[in-house]
Design a protein around this motif. Structure first.
Motif, PDB file in Angstrom:
ATOM      1  N   CYS A  17     -11.274  16.412 -14.587  1.00  0.00           N
ATOM      2  CA  CYS A  17     -12.713  16.309 -14.376  1.00  0.00           C
ATOM      3  C   CYS A  17     -13.355  15.622 -15.579  1.00  0.00           C
ATOM      4  O   CYS A  17     -13.004  15.942 -16.714  1.00  0.00           O
ATOM      5  CB  CYS A  17     -13.266  17.724 -14.194  1.00  0.00           C
ATOM      6  N   MET A  45     -10.762  21.556 -10.338  1.00  0.00           N
ATOM      7  CA  MET A  45     -12.206  21.337 -10.202  1.00  0.00           C
ATOM      8  C   MET A  45     -12.540  20.308  -9.120  1.00  0.00           C
ATOM      9  O   MET A  45     -13.666  20.265  -8.624  1.00  0.00           O
ATOM     10  CB  MET A  45     -12.810  20.864 -11.534  1.00  0.00           C
ATOM     11  N   PRO A  47     -11.830  19.905  -5.818  1.00  0.00           N
ATOM     12  CA  PRO A  47     -12.387  20.322  -4.527  1.00  0.00           C
ATOM     13  C   PRO A  47     -13.858  20.733  -4.608  1.00  0.00           C
ATOM     14  O   PRO A  47     -14.678  20.276  -3.802  1.00  0.00           O
ATOM     15  CB  PRO A  47     -11.504  21.496  -4.107  1.00  0.00           C
ATOM     16  N   GLN A  48     -14.205  21.561  -5.590  1.00  0.00           N
ATOM     17  CA  GLN A  48     -15.600  21.995  -5.657  1.00  0.00           C
ATOM     18  C   GLN A  48     -16.525  20.859  -6.054  1.00  0.00           C
ATOM     19  O   GLN A  48     -17.673  20.792  -5.602  1.00  0.00           O
ATOM     20  CB  GLN A  48     -15.774  23.215  -6.561  1.00  0.00           C
ATOM     21  N   ASN A  49     -16.055  19.929  -6.868  1.00  0.00           N
ATOM     22  CA  ASN A  49     -16.875  18.761  -7.212  1.00  0.00           C
ATOM     23  C   ASN A  49     -17.130  17.888  -5.986  1.00  0.00           C
ATOM     24  O   ASN A  49     -18.242  17.384  -5.798  1.00  0.00           O
ATOM     25  CB  ASN A  49     -16.211  17.930  -8.306  1.00  0.00           C
ATOM     26  N   VAL A  51     -17.072  18.935  -2.831  1.00  0.00           N
ATOM     27  CA  VAL A  51     -17.970  19.694  -1.950  1.00  0.00           C
ATOM     28  C   VAL A  51     -19.413  19.467  -2.382  1.00  0.00           C
ATOM     29  O   VAL A  51     -20.287  19.161  -1.558  1.00  0.00           O
ATOM     30  CB  VAL A  51     -17.621  21.199  -1.964  1.00  0.00           C
ATOM     31  N   ALA A  52     -19.687  19.613  -3.676  1.00  0.00           N
ATOM     32  CA  ALA A  52     -21.045  19.417  -4.184  1.00  0.00           C
ATOM     33  C   ALA A  52     -21.514  17.980  -3.963  1.00  0.00           C
ATOM     34  O   ALA A  52     -22.661  17.737  -3.572  1.00  0.00           O
ATOM     35  CB  ALA A  52     -21.108  19.774  -5.668  1.00  0.00           C
ATOM     36  N   LYS A  55     -22.515  17.186  -0.294  1.00  0.00           N
ATOM     37  CA  LYS A  55     -23.808  17.779   0.062  1.00  0.00           C
ATOM     38  C   LYS A  55     -24.951  16.885  -0.376  1.00  0.00           C
ATOM     39  O   LYS A  55     -25.979  16.795   0.298  1.00  0.00           O
ATOM     40  CB  LYS A  55     -23.956  19.166  -0.561  1.00  0.00           C
TER      41      LYS A  55
END
Length: 78
Positions: A17, A45, A47-49, A51-52, A55
Motif C-alpha cells: 500500500c 490492505m 481489498p479494503q482499499n 472497496v473504498a 464506492k
C-alpha cells in the motif's frame, strides 16, 4: 471460486500500500465501460482499499477471493 471472465489482469503481488491501488486506478482509467479487471495482490490492505475506491469512483466491485495470502479481486469499469 467464482467463474468470472476478466478482460485484463493486473498482478501487484509484492507491492505494498498504496502502490496496488495506484496501479488499479491507472489501469481502470484505460478500460472501457463494462470491461473487467482482475487484480492479484498479496497486500492485505488491497481489498479494503479497492472497496473504498469503488464506492467513490462508481466502478463495480464484483468479487474478492482469497487463497492463502493471495487476493483475487474483480472490478468492472463503470
Amino acid at each position: 471460486m467464482v467463474d468470472i471472465i476478466a478482460d485484463f489482469e493486473l498482478d501487484v503481488k509484492g507491492q505494498c500500500c498504496p502502490y496496488p491501488l495506484v496501479k488499479v486506478k491507472e489501469m481502470l482509467d484505460t478500460l472501457e465501460k463494462d470491461e473487467v479487471l482482475m487484480v492479484i495482490s498479496d497486500d492485505p490492505m488491497t481489498p479494503q482499499n479497492i472497496v473504498a475506491w469503488t464506492k467513490k469512483s462508481g466502478d463495480v466491485l464484483i468479487s474478492i477471493e482469497k487463497e492463502g495470502d493471495v487476493f483475487t479481486i474483480y472490478v468492472k469499469k463503470n
